[in-house]
Scaffold this active site. Structure first.
Site, PDB file in Angstrom:
ATOM      1  N   TYR A 145       0.853  -1.187   0.000  1.00 47.30           N
ATOM      2  CA  TYR A 145       0.000   0.000   0.000  1.00 47.30           C
ATOM      3  C   TYR A 145       0.888   1.236   0.000  1.00 47.30           C
ATOM      4  O   TYR A 145       2.105   1.140   0.145  1.00 47.30           O
ATOM      5  CB  TYR A 145      -0.990   0.021   1.163  1.00 47.30           C
ATOM      6  CG  TYR A 145      -0.433  -0.197   2.555  1.00 47.30           C
ATOM      7  CD1 TYR A 145      -0.020   0.862   3.343  1.00 47.30           C
ATOM      8  CD2 TYR A 145      -0.387  -1.473   3.094  1.00 47.30           C
ATOM      9  CE1 TYR A 145       0.442   0.664   4.629  1.00 47.30           C
ATOM     10  CE2 TYR A 145       0.074  -1.689   4.386  1.00 47.30           C
ATOM     11  CZ  TYR A 145       0.489  -0.622   5.156  1.00 47.30           C
ATOM     12  OH  TYR A 145       0.958  -0.825   6.423  1.00 47.30           O
TER      13      TYR A 145
ATOM     14  N   ASP B 265       0.000  -3.748  22.542  1.00 53.41           N
ATOM     15  CA  ASP B 265       0.853  -4.927  22.401  1.00 53.41           C
ATOM     16  C   ASP B 265       1.347  -5.466  23.732  1.00 53.41           C
ATOM     17  O   ASP B 265       1.735  -6.636  23.821  1.00 53.41           O
ATOM     18  CB  ASP B 265       2.064  -4.598  21.525  1.00 53.41           C
ATOM     19  CG  ASP B 265       1.737  -4.587  20.042  1.00 53.41           C
ATOM     20  OD1 ASP B 265       0.620  -5.001  19.682  1.00 53.41           O
ATOM     21  OD2 ASP B 265       2.588  -4.156  19.245  1.00 53.41           O
TER      22      ASP B 265
END
Length: 399
Positions: A213, A291
């Site tokens: 992308y 995370d």
């Protein structure tokens, strides 16, 4: 409250903005000496952008971002398109916010500058939290330079190798997934006719896949290329690998993938590890997000966005309940079912993208192609549970 936040990444800075907006003083303790270019592209889906809109920072985030035209699924060899789902014109209409591609450094800079405008010197660089001590009335973050700082709440947004989590729950035991990812960023101007499409494109193939992308208003091409590997490697964002090895891993693949691997000034090689669900996310006045408590494999592009959602929900609940430990438990109960579902979805995609046998490919991708051709609304709807989710609506079950 005075809220201490260990980690000045995306989750930590979003948490700081969310707490500051609710009237709290925040101190972000970031171990790096300055903001830098570490990391590469991120996909920020509408569920994350709604948080940024609620915090008044969406314009800053959008400034250097790229709005993809579509989500695509293509074959890695030959480049044949299996599925294309419109995004640029459909995202806000269907899911209520933009879908953006951003460089991690640009996003961190946008959030940090917004925070600095609202509270001077909120981010302290070169300050690594190594442990904590607490009482019924306060919590103290202890730093690696033997200094300390006290506050009412300590948020562990210190990532996959979280020192806060290690103290709270002991050393983690990551499991190597058998996947290694190559990461690269290349100026589009250097790729010519082999520039990636203006989409979030997954390229699938036998025992490997790639994602391309664009970033920075379309001027950069971002690549994450994942290959199965039997040999565990270090879990690091900054490890590099050889161009020869990368090209061998993806030989005879689309010229788009080959061109990025050939032209990239640096090829980072990132071994992917998975972790079991944690027993708890909080300890008294200390809590984890992102995370640090639910690391995500990158196969649903939701790791950063889950941290963004966490940050907003945490700030809201911690501000509404006078009993802080109870509020932190409520936060975990609100977030764990959703983050666990996203984690499982990412694990499933690791297999979905790596079909190699022609019959298996036909059985897997044939129905996907059919849905895209004849039931486009159904194909769009497969992402509703992720993208339409709105944590800024705290009135019901949307936490």
């Amino acid at each position: 409250m005075h809220v201490l936040i260990s980690g000045g990444g995306i989750g930590g800075l979003t948490a700081a903005l969310a707490f500051q907006k609710l009237g709290h003083q925040v101190t972000v303790l970031e171990q790096s000496p300055f903001l830098d270019e570490v990391g590469a592209g991120l996909q920020i889906s509408p569920n994350g952008m709604r948080v940024f809109e609620a915090l008044g920072v969406s314009a800053r985030v959008e400034k250097d971002a790229f709005r993809p035209r579509a989500q695509e699924l293509r074959f890695g060899k030959g480049g044949g398109r299996i599925l294309s789902i419109p995004l640029r014109d459909a995202s806000r209409a269907r899911w209520g916010a933009e879908y953006l591609h951003v460089h991690r450094a640009d996003l961190v800079q946008a959030l940090a500058s917004a925070l600095d405008d609202r509270q001077a010197n909120a981010v302290q660089f070169g300050r690594r939290v190594v442990s904590y001590v607490q009482s019924a009335a306060a919590v103290t973050a202890q730093l690696d330079d033997a200094t300390s700082i006290s506050g009412d709440l300590l948020v562990g947004a210190d990532g996959i190798h979280s020192a806060i989590r290690a103290q709270m729950l002991g050393p983690d035991k990551p499991r190597f997934t058998g996947h290694v990812a190559w990461r690269a960023v290349v100026p589009v101007s250097e790729l010519g006719a082999d520039a990636p499409p203006e989409s979030a494109c997954v390229w699938v193939g036998a025992k490997r896949h790639a994602v391309t992308y664009r970033l920075r208003r379309g001027s950069l091409a971002n690549l994450v290329a994942v290959v199965e590997s039997k040999e565990p490697e270090a879990e690091s964002w900054t490890t590099t690998g050889s161009r020869e090895k990368a090209l061998k891993d993806f030989r005879r693949w689309s010229p788009v993938i080959q061109a990025i691997l050939t032209k990239a000034p640096v090829l980072n090689r990132w071994a992917l590890f998975d972790r079991m669900a944690l027993d708890k996310w909080s300890d008294g006045r200390v809590v984890l997000l992102g995370d640090a408590c639910h690391p995500m494999l990158p196969f649903l592009a939701q790791g950063a966005v889950m941290a963004i959602e966490d940050a907003y929900v945490l700030a809201q609940l911690a501000s509404k309940k006078p009993d802080l430990p109870s509020a932190l438990t409520t936060y975990e109960s609100a977030r764990k079912p959703r983050t666990s579902r996203v984690q499982e979805g990412a694990r499933r995609n690791a297999s979905l993208f790596h079909r190699g046998d022609p019959f298996t490919q036909l059985a897997t991708y044939g129905p996907i192609w059919m849905a895209g051709q004849f039931l486009p609304s159904f194909a769009h709807g497969q992402y509703d549970w992720i993208y339409a989710h709105d944590v800024t609506d705290m009135s019901g079950t949307h936490t």
